[in-house]
Design an enzyme around this catalytic site. Structure first.
Site, short mmCIF file in Angstrom:
data_model
loop_
_atom_site.label_atom_id
_atom_site.label_comp_id
_atom_site.label_asym_id
_atom_site.label_seq_id
_atom_site.Cartn_x
_atom_site.Cartn_y
_atom_site.Cartn_z
N GLY A 1 0.95 -0.86 0.12
CA GLY A 1 -0.02 0.07 0.05
C GLY A 1 0.88 1.31 -0.05
O GLY A 1 2.17 1.23 -0.36
N ARG B 1 -15.00 11.38 15.18
CA ARG B 1 -15.60 10.31 14.80
C ARG B 1 -16.19 9.44 15.71
O ARG B 1 -17.39 8.82 15.79
CB ARG B 1 -14.77 9.37 13.86
N ARG C 1 -7.86 8.66 15.75
CA ARG C 1 -7.42 9.28 14.77
C ARG C 1 -7.97 10.45 14.10
O ARG C 1 -9.21 10.29 13.75
CB ARG C 1 -6.88 8.33 13.79
N SER D 1 -3.87 9.72 8.39
CA SER D 1 -3.38 8.29 8.35
C SER D 1 -2.57 8.28 6.88
O SER D 1 -1.61 7.50 6.95
CB SER D 1 -4.46 7.26 8.52
C1 FAD Z 1 -12.57 3.60 2.62
C2 FAD Z 1 -11.59 4.24 3.48
C3 FAD Z 1 -11.27 5.50 3.31
C4 FAD Z 1 -10.29 6.11 3.93
N1 FAD Z 1 -10.04 7.51 3.65
C5 FAD Z 1 -8.73 8.05 4.21
C6 FAD Z 1 -8.58 9.45 3.90
O1 FAD Z 1 -9.27 10.23 3.12
N2 FAD Z 1 -7.38 10.08 4.62
C7 FAD Z 1 -6.41 9.29 5.43
O2 FAD Z 1 -5.84 9.82 5.85
N3 FAD Z 1 -6.95 8.00 5.62
C8 FAD Z 1 -7.97 7.42 5.00
N4 FAD Z 1 -8.23 6.28 5.16
C9 FAD Z 1 -7.16 5.31 6.00
C10 FAD Z 1 -5.86 4.91 5.13
O3 FAD Z 1 -6.37 4.79 3.55
C11 FAD Z 1 -5.16 3.84 5.41
O4 FAD Z 1 -4.73 3.98 6.75
C12 FAD Z 1 -3.79 3.80 4.68
O5 FAD Z 1 -4.09 3.96 3.29
C13 FAD Z 1 -3.15 2.46 5.19
O6 FAD Z 1 -2.00 2.57 4.22
P1 FAD Z 1 -1.05 1.24 4.56
O7 FAD Z 1 0.22 1.22 3.50
O8 FAD Z 1 -0.72 1.13 5.99
O9 FAD Z 1 -1.90 -0.25 4.33
P2 FAD Z 1 -2.61 -0.80 2.88
O10 FAD Z 1 -2.90 0.23 2.08
O11 FAD Z 1 -3.93 -1.29 3.90
O12 FAD Z 1 -1.91 -1.87 2.40
C14 FAD Z 1 -1.53 -3.08 3.03
C15 FAD Z 1 -0.79 -4.10 2.12
O13 FAD Z 1 -0.73 -4.98 2.81
C16 FAD Z 1 -0.69 -6.25 2.25
N5 FAD Z 1 -0.95 -7.49 3.07
C17 FAD Z 1 -2.05 -7.45 3.93
N6 FAD Z 1 -1.74 -8.90 4.34
C18 FAD Z 1 -0.90 -9.52 4.03
C19 FAD Z 1 -0.28 -10.86 4.07
N7 FAD Z 1 -0.78 -11.53 5.12
N8 FAD Z 1 0.77 -10.95 3.33
C20 FAD Z 1 1.39 -10.07 2.33
N9 FAD Z 1 0.69 -8.91 2.22
C21 FAD Z 1 -0.19 -8.53 3.02
C22 FAD Z 1 -2.11 -6.01 1.30
O14 FAD Z 1 -2.09 -6.69 0.25
C23 FAD Z 1 -1.44 -4.36 0.80
O15 FAD Z 1 -0.60 -4.45 -0.28
C24 FAD Z 1 -9.32 5.29 4.70
C25 FAD Z 1 -9.43 4.04 4.75
C26 FAD Z 1 -10.51 3.61 4.24
C27 FAD Z 1 -10.76 1.94 4.58
#
Ligand code: FAD
Length: 546
Positions: free
Chosen positions: A10, A284, A375, A380
């Protein structure tokens, strides 16, 4: 060349990969699906920063104070300072790699109001901010991939980490192409696997984020933090597959919450009645609890906004309501209810994002640092980008590992265990246990909890844990869904335990039997695991903030 293994692609995982590649390290970036399908893509509302063109009266100090206040002052203070001070530079960086933020008629970047913020400081790209940032980072990743500096491993799911004597040397993955367990050794291993949404079944988030990686690492010695703080988003739309988020952007643009009285004759704008003109934009946790307390159908109305504002600023909300529920938001209100959305807790990390296990880092939503007990919207995405960068700085400053221990026997044992259980003819439905777990989490760890519900939740999970080692694997689903079960149950048990132990109400953790905030508990909670035993303590020394 130093080897970095990043699990999860992500926004946080990609950001860390790009920064490590820029610093001359080779990166293996692992995930089951391409980045374009990560949860980050769903982020709609925006990303917070105070830049030079800020609203009158706004400042970096004010961003810091809002973030600490929203988190009920149990966030890592120094970390929050770093996050907010670097936010402007992060927006500039994202623009420089091709993220197109929305601008006004004068070409100035636009910002919107988000809950709990004293000023408009959320930069956005229409209502697809996450998608835009992901696209820009994917292009950067491809550049390094073409040069052989980043290697992608798609179709791979985390199985376990290679840990010995408190040090991490890489991880083992289930490779869906070879249908086998494969080890990847590295000088530094970075976990970027997102939140724990799938533990709760239907939520606003991705089913890929199930908490297994954090759960398994916990079983392997990593400390977890603040799991009891789970953010329910107040405005989500029920659909057959998931809860669709009606972003805070809708309320930021002026959307109003109400319920009907007298056979739909009157509308009661309950948030405005109780909290004044900005009531719809309370944090929230407060809005979710107020909606739950109403006990009636609640609606969000944006139909009075000019059509051009809806078309320009919240077109994806317009489209999703039309597509999933045939609702025309320019004419009718949206039926909403709260749903699990974001996890403030996760792997405990130090300021440099390293866990208690040497060379094992955690970033993005799977790590707990910036958000405390709650948060703020828009913080985030910022934390995902920032934490990826911070971890890469720490990794680049370290020496590489000269020789790793021999893990061959352990990996062979794990393969034997996996295949012997898979070959069984038993049809035990492991997905059924996942469904039961989701029901337990939703019912016993809701917006409002108490001793009884949490004790019952622990009892349910303990029963599943007592049988999980004996069950045969369900060969009709991917092996991942079978072997992940114990890690899922274990992190669920740790979450219930911390929620039961925190005998107060604070931020997103609301106990009906302890409704006051207790000043003596104003610090993070930590939990460790040792062979089925859970040890809980408070981070009074603020060990995980340095
Ligand atoms: C609907 C929605 C709207 C949002 N809107 C906002 C916003 O407007 N502003 C804001 O600041 N935040 C927002 N958030 C929160 C924010 O999007 C997330 O906190 C942030 O994008 C997380 O990024 P990340 O890289 O940590 O994880 P993610 O983007 O969740 O990526 C996780 C990665 O890990 C991989 N993975 C998972 N499990 C495994 C495994 N067992 N083995 C290998 N790979 C795995 C997945 O495939 C993915 O590639 C929103 C969240 C949601 C759900």
């Amino acid at each position: 060349m130093k080897e970095v293994l990043i699990i999860g692609s992500g926004i946080s995982g990609m950001m860390c990969a790009v920064r490590c590649a820029e610093k001359g390290m080779h990166v293996t970036l692992v995930s089951p699906f391409p980045s374009e399908r990560s949860q980050s893509v769903m982020a709609a509302g925006g990303i917070n920063a105070v830049k030079t063109e800020h609203e009158q009266g706004d400042s970096i100090e004010s961003h810091i104070e809002d973030t600490l206040k929203g988190g009920c002052y149990i966030n890592g203070k120094q970390a929050v300072k770093g996050l907010c001070e670097n936010a402007g530079g992060i927006i500039n960086y994202l623009e420089s790699i091709g993220t197109v933020f929305s601008i006004d008629e004068n070409g100035q970047p636009m910002r919107r109001a988000f809950g709990g913020q004293s000023h408009k400081r959320t930069y956005y790209c229409g209502s697809s901010t996450g998608k835009q940032i992901v696209s820009a980072l994917v292009m950067e990743i491809r550049r390094f991939e073409a040069a052989g500096i980043i290697t992608r491993r798609l179709g791979n799911c985390f199985h376990s980490a290679l840990i010995k004597d408190g040090k991490c040397y890489g991880a083992v993955f289930f490779d869906e192409h070879t249908y086998s367990l494969e080890a990847v050794y590295a000088d530094a291993t970075v976990v970027a696997t997102g939140g724990q949404n799938a533990l709760f079944g239907k939520t606003t988030g991705s089913t890929q984020c199930d908490g297994y990686t954090a759960g398994k690492l916990f079983m392997q010695g990593a400390v977890l933090k603040n799991l009891e703080f789970i953010q329910y988003h107040p405005t989500t739309l029920e659909t057959s597959q998931k809860r669709m988020l009606i972003s805070e952007a809708a309320r930021g643009e002026g959307g109003r919450l109400f319920y009907y009285e007298n056979n739909k004759e009157n509308r009661v704008y309950f948030m405005e009645d109780k909290y004044g003109p900005n009531g719809n934009l309370m944090t929230r946790d407060i809005v979710s609890r107020e909606i739950q307390a109403i006990g009636k159908d609640v609606f969000l109305d944006v139909s009075f906004l000019e059509k051009s504002i809806i078309d320009k600023r919240i077109p994806e909300i317009r489209d999703l309501c039309r597509k999933y529920r045939n609702i025309d938001i320019t004419k009718e209100p949206i039926p909403i209810s709260p749903s699990v959305h974001f996890f403030m807790g996760g792997l405990a990390v130090h300021l440099n994002h390293e866990t208690n296990i040497q060379n094992l880092y955690a970033i993005g939503e799977c790590a707990s640092m910036y958000h405390g007990a709650n948060r703020l919207g828009g913080n985030s995405l910022l934390a995902a980008v920032y934490s990826g960068s911070v971890a890469s700085d720490s990794i680049s400053g370290r020496n590489g590992i000269e020789k790793h221990p021999d893990f061959t026997n352990i990996i062979e044992e794990e393969k034997k265990e996996l295949y012997s259980r898979l070959e069984s003819s038993s049809q035990f439905p492991s997905m059924y246990i996942r469904d039961m777990l989701a029901e337990t989490m939703q019912k016993k760890l809701g917006i409002v909890r108490d001793e009884k519900s949490l004790s019952e939740g622990i009892e349910d999970i303990d029963y599943d844990l007592s049988v999980v080692d004996q069950i045969k694997y369900d060969s009709s689903v991917l092996p991942y869904f079978n072997y992940s079960l114990k890690g899922l149950l274990t992190i669920a048990r740790a979450t219930m335990t911390l929620a039961k132990e925190r005998k107060e109400s604070r931020g997103a953790h609301y106990r009906s039997d302890y409704s006051d905030t207790d000043d003596s508990l104003a610090c993070a909670s930590l939990i460790s695991y040792d062979n089925g035993n859970y040890k809980v303590w408070l981070d009074k020394e603020r060990e995980y903030e340095s």
